[in-house]
Design a protein around this motif. Structure first.
Motif: not given
Length: 226
Positions: A71-99
């Motif tokens: 039920g959650v839209d997981v879209k996040f593009s580079i344009e979305d990053l550029r639109a964030q405050p200070k053009q900065t965001a956390c890179w969350d959601g990684v669920r692989n041990y090597q990554a």
């Protein structure tokens, strides 16, 4: 279509009942089926060995097109990053041990390519840099988040994230097909992309790059598509 609510980097973790989801770092459909990284995947000795001699350059995948997950839209593009405050965001959601281990290896000011994945035309869209080193990923504790992991505990979190900041768009989009053409040619000639993880470890959503790989890809900006 509703968009995932992106939490600004450094913000306090929202109430667990709130909508905290965002993109899934899925893998490139041109090389592997798009799958959510599996939280049950165990770290292997091979993955630890691969991480010993990292460079300071990275490729990080995210989905630029809307896709609902729980039920959650997981879209996040580079344009979305550029639109964030200070053009900065956390890179969350990684669920692989090597990554995850690659996230933990990142240092301030290191550069990364922002790679659009699981979309009509996957490829490298722009550049970003690491502005906060690894810290616990809040989404692992949020029950309504697509990346919730009930096995992770707040006093011993499994998953980490970094903060990234937009640097610039590529002078031209570098598509997967073009990168693959160079990779195949370089396998025969010993060129810079001969062992690029995008093709040798394609399921990973966070990948190290050598300086040679990074510089070669940057050089493609100035050339006509092959």
């Amino acid at each position: 279509m509703p968009r995932a609510r992106k939490r600004p980097a450094g913000a306090a973790r929202p109430d667990k009942k709130g909508p905290g989801g965002k993109r899934t770092k899925t893998e490139d459909p041109g090389e592997a089926s798009a799958k959510v990284e599996n939280s049950s995947l165990q770290e292997t000795s091979a993955s630890r060995d691969w991480g010993k001699n990292l460079s300071s350059y990275w490729l990080m995948k995210s989905e630029p097109e809307s896709r609902l997950e729980k039920g959650v839209d997981v879209k996040f593009s580079i344009e979305d990053l550029r639109a964030q405050p200070k053009q900065t965001a956390c890179w969350d959601g990684v669920r692989n041990y090597q990554a995850r281990n690659f996230l933990r290896a990142m240092k301030l000011e290191e550069e990364a390519f922002f790679y659009h994945s699981n979309c009509r035309e996957p490829g490298i869209a722009g550049l970003m840099k690491i502005v906060k080193e690894a810290y616990p990923d809040h989404t692992q504790f949020e029950k309504n988040n697509p990346h919730y992991d009930p096995s992770s505990k707040e006093d011993n979190p499994k998953w980490s994230m970094v903060d990234v900041q937009f640097v610039r768009m590529m002078k031209r989009f570098i598509p997967l097909a073009e990168l693959k053409t160079h990779h195949q040619a370089h396998r025969a000639t010993g060129g810079p992309l001969k062992n690029m993880a995008l093709f040798t470890r394609q399921r990973l959503s966070v990948q190290p790059l050598t300086r040679e790989e990074f510089d070669f890809i940057l050089s493609l900006e100035e050339k006509e598509p092959s």
